[in-house]
Structures are given as C-alpha cells and as structure tokens.
Enzyme design. Sequence first.
Site, PDB file in Angstrom:
ATOM      1  N   GLU A   1       0.814  -1.226   0.000  1.00  0.00           N
ATOM      2  CA  GLU A   1       0.000   0.000   0.000  1.00  0.00           C
ATOM      3  C   GLU A   1       0.846   1.273   0.000  1.00  0.00           C
ATOM      4  O   GLU A   1       0.411   2.319  -0.482  1.00  0.00           O
ATOM      5  CB  GLU A   1      -0.968   0.005   1.187  1.00  0.00           C
TER       6      GLU A   1
ATOM      7  N   PHE B   1     -11.398  -7.583  13.615  1.00  0.00           N
ATOM      8  CA  PHE B   1     -10.303  -8.017  12.745  1.00  0.00           C
ATOM      9  C   PHE B   1      -9.973  -6.916  11.732  1.00  0.00           C
ATOM     10  O   PHE B   1     -10.862  -6.379  11.086  1.00  0.00           O
ATOM     11  CB  PHE B   1     -10.697  -9.304  12.015  1.00  0.00           C
ATOM     12  N   GLN B   2      -8.713  -6.597  11.606  1.00  0.00           N
ATOM     13  CA  GLN B   2      -8.218  -5.555  10.709  1.00  0.00           C
ATOM     14  C   GLN B   2      -8.876  -4.203  10.978  1.00  0.00           C
ATOM     15  O   GLN B   2      -9.125  -3.427  10.060  1.00  0.00           O
ATOM     16  CB  GLN B   2      -8.366  -5.958   9.236  1.00  0.00           C
TER      17      GLN B   2
ATOM     18  N   LYS C   1     -17.478  -0.906   5.926  1.00  0.00           N
ATOM     19  CA  LYS C   1     -17.927  -1.897   4.948  1.00  0.00           C
ATOM     20  C   LYS C   1     -19.440  -1.864   4.723  1.00  0.00           C
ATOM     21  O   LYS C   1     -19.919  -1.982   3.597  1.00  0.00           O
ATOM     22  CB  LYS C   1     -17.508  -3.299   5.392  1.00  0.00           C
TER      23      LYS C   1
ATOM     24  N   MET D   1      24.317   9.399   2.110  1.00  0.00           N
ATOM     25  CA  MET D   1      24.205  10.660   2.845  1.00  0.00           C
ATOM     26  C   MET D   1      24.499  10.447   4.332  1.00  0.00           C
ATOM     27  O   MET D   1      25.125  11.287   4.977  1.00  0.00           O
ATOM     28  CB  MET D   1      22.814  11.266   2.645  1.00  0.00           C
TER      29      MET D   1
END
Lengths: 166, 577
Positions: free
Chosen positions: B50, B112-113, B162, B477
């Site tokens: 993602e 969940f999630q 959802k 760097m």
Amino acid sequence: MSDDRHIISILLENEAGALSRVAGLFSARGYNIQSLTVAPTEDETLSRMTIVTSGSERVIEQITKQLNKLVDVVRLVDLTEGPHIEREMMLIKVRAEGSLRDEVKRLVDIFRGRVIDVTDAFYTIEVTGTGSKLDAYLETLPTGSIMETVRSGVSGIARGERGLQV
Amino acid sequence: MELTGADIFVRCLADEGVEHLFGYPGGAALHLYDALYTQDKVQHILVRHEQGATHAADGYARSTGKPGVVLVTSGPGATNTVTGIATAYMDSIPLVVFTAQVASALIGDDAFQEVDSVGITRPCVKHNFLVRDVRDLAVTIKKAFYIATSGRPGPVVVDVPKDITANKTEYAYPETAFIRSYSPVKEGDPAQIKKGVELLLAAKRPMIYTGGGIVLGEASASLTAFVRELGYPITNTLMGLGSYPATDSLFLGMLGMHGTYEANMAMHECDVLLAVGARFDDRITGELAKFCPHARIVHVDVDPSSIGKTVPVEVSIVGDADTVLQDMMKRVKASDIKPDSQALKSWWQQIEEWRGLKCLTYQKSDELIKPQYVLEQLYELTGGDAYVTSDVGQHQMWTAQFYKFDQPRRWINSGGLGTMGFGLPAAMGVQFAHPEATVACVTGEASIQMCIQELSTCKQYALPIKVINLNNRYMGMVRQWQEFFYERRYSHSYMEALPDFTKLAESYGHVGFQITKPSDVEGVLKEALGMKDRLVFMDFITDQKENVFPMVAAGKGHHEMHLAPCNAVVPTDRELA
C-alpha cells in the site's frame, strides 16, 4: 519576548473528531494549553471552544493561523486583543464540621458562591469568577479542609458589539 | 434507482474524472473491489504494497497536477499508507486516499483488521472523513477532492466502513462542494502587492527565491515572465526545480544545504528577497540567525501560516502564486520606477564572480564511476526532457544539481519528508500519466530496497521505467555525515549482503545491467533509453567516497559553505561595501 496569556475563542463544526483536531494540533506543534472548554452552541451544528494558551507574539500568531487552517474551524478570535469577560466555574467539596461550618459559609458569601449540597460533614460549593478569583477563594479555605475541586476551565466572550458569529 | 455505496463510490470517481486508482484489496474493501470489477471507466492498478500505491498516486499527481487516488483496505492496508500520506502532506500534494473500514457496528470493538484510520492519519492529512451514512458518501467524496486540490493542496483520507459500501441510496454527484469553514484565498491584497513591488524595484541587490508553490500553483509561466521583466537573479528550492528554466542565465541553481555557491552567496548578500511559494524550511535557511542578514523580505504564499513562521518578513502577501505574480507584473510594468540598472549591473558582476567558481565541479575519474557523471550523461542523452523521480539521499541531491530541469512537474522527489522508497513507485505513477514519456528513477542501493517489490507491478503493467541505481554500497548521505561529523565512525551505514540487482531485475522479468567502468556509462544509458517497451534496471557501481558539495552544515549560514576539495577556496563572510 514575553509569553503572554491569550484566550482564543473558536467556533467550530460540531463534528466528531473536531476536538481532537484542535487538541492534536496543539500537541503536534508543541503549543501549550492551560485550559480548553467546548460545548455545542444554540446552533447545534456549531461548537464553541475556549482555549487559554500562552506564548510569544509570534507563537500566538502561528497558533491562530494553524487553527484557521483546520477545515473544521469556522471562525476564531483572540479575545485578549480587546475588552472581554472571562469566567470559570469551580465546584469544591469542603469538610465543614463544628465551628468550621459557619466559617466556610461566611467565606462562600464573601466570594458570592453558593452551597449547593450539604451533608453532616461536607459542603459542596459552587463559585464562579475569573481564574484568579477562584485561586483566591481556595487560599482562604482552612488548610486540609478541601476534599476535592473541579474547575470548568475558562469560558470567554468579547464585550459590547464585538462577537464571534458565522 | 438506488445504488449500493460501492457502486456510488465508483460512479463518483468516474464523474470526478479519475482515470487511475492505485490500490490493494482486502476484506473490508471487497464490496468496493466488486464494483470496480464490472466497469471500465476507472483503471485500477494493483500495487504490491500500500505504501507503493500512495507514492504512485503521488507521482501521478506531481507530474500532472491532478489528484492522485488510492484505495486500500482497513487495518494494515490503512497503516501502510501512512508514510505515503505524510510524504504528500509535507510537499502539499493532492491525494485522495480511500481506506476501507470494518462495518460501523464493529468500530471500537477491536475487530479483525480494525484500526482508527482517521485518528492515525489526522496529523498528516489536510483533512479526513469517516463516512457514517451511505447518503453522505457522494457529498463527502466531492468535498475530499475539493479540499485536496484547492488552496494549498494536500492529502485527504476518506474512511468508508464496509456496511456503507453495501447500503443503498439514490446517486447524485454534486457539481460543487461548499464548505462554510473553508475558502482558500486567491487574490493577494492590492496594498500589500503595491508595497512588495515598490520594495523590489528599490532593490540594489535583489534576489528571488521560489519553491514548490510555483509548481503546485501552475505559476511557472508567470514567474518566468516576471523574473525576465526585472532581470533579477532567481534560485529554486529542491521542490521548485523546473518551475524556472534551469538553463536560463538568470537562474543561479538550487539554494540551501546543497545549493550552489552563487545561489547561497546571493541569498546571503541580497538586500531585498522575494519569496514565492516557499516556506523557509531549515534545509533552505541553514542557521536562522545567519539567514539573509541584509535582506528585507517579501513573502507570497497561499497558506498564511507559512508566512512569518520561521523568518519574520516585511511584506506578506497571501494569495495564489500565479494570480499574485500576474498582479505584480502589471504593477511593475505600470510603475514609473524602474530597476536600478547601475546597481543591478554591479550585483550581476558579483554574482558572475561567484558563478565563476564552478562549485559543482567534481574530480573526474577513468577508474571509478562518478555518480555526477552518470547524471550528466542522463541529462545529455535525454535532452533534459525526461521525467525524473528520485529516492532520498546523495543521489537525490546530485540529480537536483546536475539534471537541469527547464519545465515544471518533471522533477519528482520527496523533499519535505525525505522518504526513501519513494522513487520507484512514484515513477510508476508518472509513467501511467505519461505513457510515451521517458521516465527515469534515480535511486541508490539502499533506497531502492525499501519499495523494490513494485518491480513486480512494473512488469504487470509493462512500465518502461529506467532505473538508475547509483550503487555505492553505503547509505551515502548517512556515510557523508558520519565522515564529516562523527569522525568516520560509519555506524550501520554500510549495505552488506546486497542482492545481485541484475539478476533481481531479471527475476522480475525486466532487463538488468551492471556497469562498473566509466567508459561504459554512456553506451549502457543509450541502450537502455532505446528500449522503449521495457523496464531497464541499471546498477552503476560508483565511487564509494564521493560526497555532495557544496554543503551548508548544521548551524552554519549560507556564506559558510563547504566546497568540494577541488574548489580550494573556502569563502568567508565579507563586509559589504
């Protein structure tokens, strides 16, 4: 530069999360909050928030600019820029037995407070005023007599025609 | 007819003109993905992580000016977008990120999630929404696009539970969004503009410093005309590169920590500074107490909070960069006062003296590939016309120094947040937006590994990106700072156990080259640029000890730059005559 006390009054959308946007802004940018109060207004889509903060002129300018940037903030004013009135309410539960009962009651009257609940041993007192008046009242109470205090934080309003409206 | 929230979502995107949606499905997003399956207006691009989706959308947005759009699932899908959202936030890039959420009834139950996506993203978005009713969905989406793209742009997150995507309502996409508490300023205050122009015209040693706001505000043409009208020197920030043509003689190069000698010295000694769409970031100013000590400052920005934030200014102009520059131009042309040509002449003489130092000179080598040489070759072989993305570190600074961007939206990099892993996915977004263009991703062996999984996305969509991996086996760097400021204690900056990048690229189905000799650089670049239909991963094994110069170290002023060893003179502050 001195860190002056400022009272910032905000009209914001009465939306879930609006309070955390404001509170989050202060913590994320390291601004100081002395008190914060918020409640819906007569227009239920709006909340009115009063924040007491302190900082140099530049910090206060940044605070107001950053607050204005929040999408939920409709309008704001730094009340301390003009004449204004500020009030804070305090509830105090004080031990009041024997000779103390009269003494505590007298002090309540002097500070134009009210006893709003009474039991055998305790008075619950309501006092309203500026923060310093509340501080002064607390100092007059006999040592060890205070059981608990609750303060509302400052609410403020500009004097006269000046106001904060949509 | 009533539509489900999922169908409404897709219809909104189509009606908003969204062509590309970068995303990754998951449980809470399944209704939305099902709605995507049965339409062909919005192309969904399946990334491999993602974070890659947000950077790809970001690259798309930076190279087009249109908002980048992302769709992910709840929980880890949402948390993985946070780096990309913060990256876009710091550089004011318009993104609309849709995060699916567990069903409304489950919110707060540690389902969940489940994660508080609105809470987690709050500090790094311009605004965010949790949709609570399917009837609010279309309006919320309209508001999200409006907020993301107007004023000072930025990312907006829309969290969609959802059940909302299954519930039904009538669909109507609003034509405009009205938000009473949000109205970005466009026009600058005429009185302030007048003051600003008067100050500019009275300057003896003027300097113009502009940033990403010129790119975001589509103000390049106005800026270029304005600067040429005045004949004043101009410098760009890292984010502003390309907004003024780099090959123009009035352009002094980038300023700041790795800016050019001439740009930084001109900043230090100017008497009037015009800043437009720049925010006086610490990498620009160096030590604030030593910043532009002689300058009276005029600052133009669309965001009032950028003005006077770190540096006090004399004239502040809040407004859209393009509108304000056009208004300033009108005033300059109408003014009886003209720039002081005598003063300007001697100022330019001074600047040319600084420019004569050729501060970007580096030690050439026949043995080791110098990273700067690779970038010079890339610039030559692409005619300066490529879209170039970068990751973060030395290679990013060298690209900014050596690739001369003449057009805005060609230079795509994470300036504010400095996000390693940005370059490759950002290049994907750029390539989707400009399928025929040459898109080069300049990276390093450390940065590229942070989002290397996107090589798989590049294969799936046949994106012919040219990856230029400047491989010095160090986080360059970090190594440079350790060399200068930590007595060469190279703590955890050496990249051990590197993969064979050639084979890695090949295993993803791409072409890989390893280049070890300077004499092969040009030929390989040419060959790779000629392969228009496939991704080529070029692994340049470069000089490990090369450092980025000039450098303004922490606590130093612009006049206290470290120059490359081959530029022997180290300047000191001069008293002005």
